[in-house]
Design a protein around this motif. Sequence first.
Motif: not given
Length: 121
Positions: A89-100
């Motif tokens: 499987i391929t997925f995209f991860a985005f650090p929501v807490e860090g960006i906020l």
Amino acid sequence: KLMVFNTSNAYTAVKGHIVMKNMFGQTIGSVDIVPVNILADTGRLLSSKDDLNSSDPKVVWNEKFLLGYYTADLTLAMSDQGPVLRKKITFFAFPVEGILAILLSSVMAIFIIKRARKQAN
């Protein structure tokens, strides 16, 4: 969560691992799945070695900061003689807490700079 079903008429001993790769194809992590027996015509949730004490078994990859595309390659051996099952499987991860946190810090910095300029005039 990783659920495996045994549709045969005998129990099977499942073992396996997951290899994590980043968008450049470099191996950046691995998760070992705890070997378990699965009875005939039943399913079972599998767990990783990092999640042995949980009442809700799951496969956990303990990585603190993820950003970008990743690939998870699952390999499961249903017994010592086979068959070996593979799933990618391929997925995209985005650090929501860090960006906020960065966004909040930027807004606070702009507010402080505007207030300091106002008091200076």
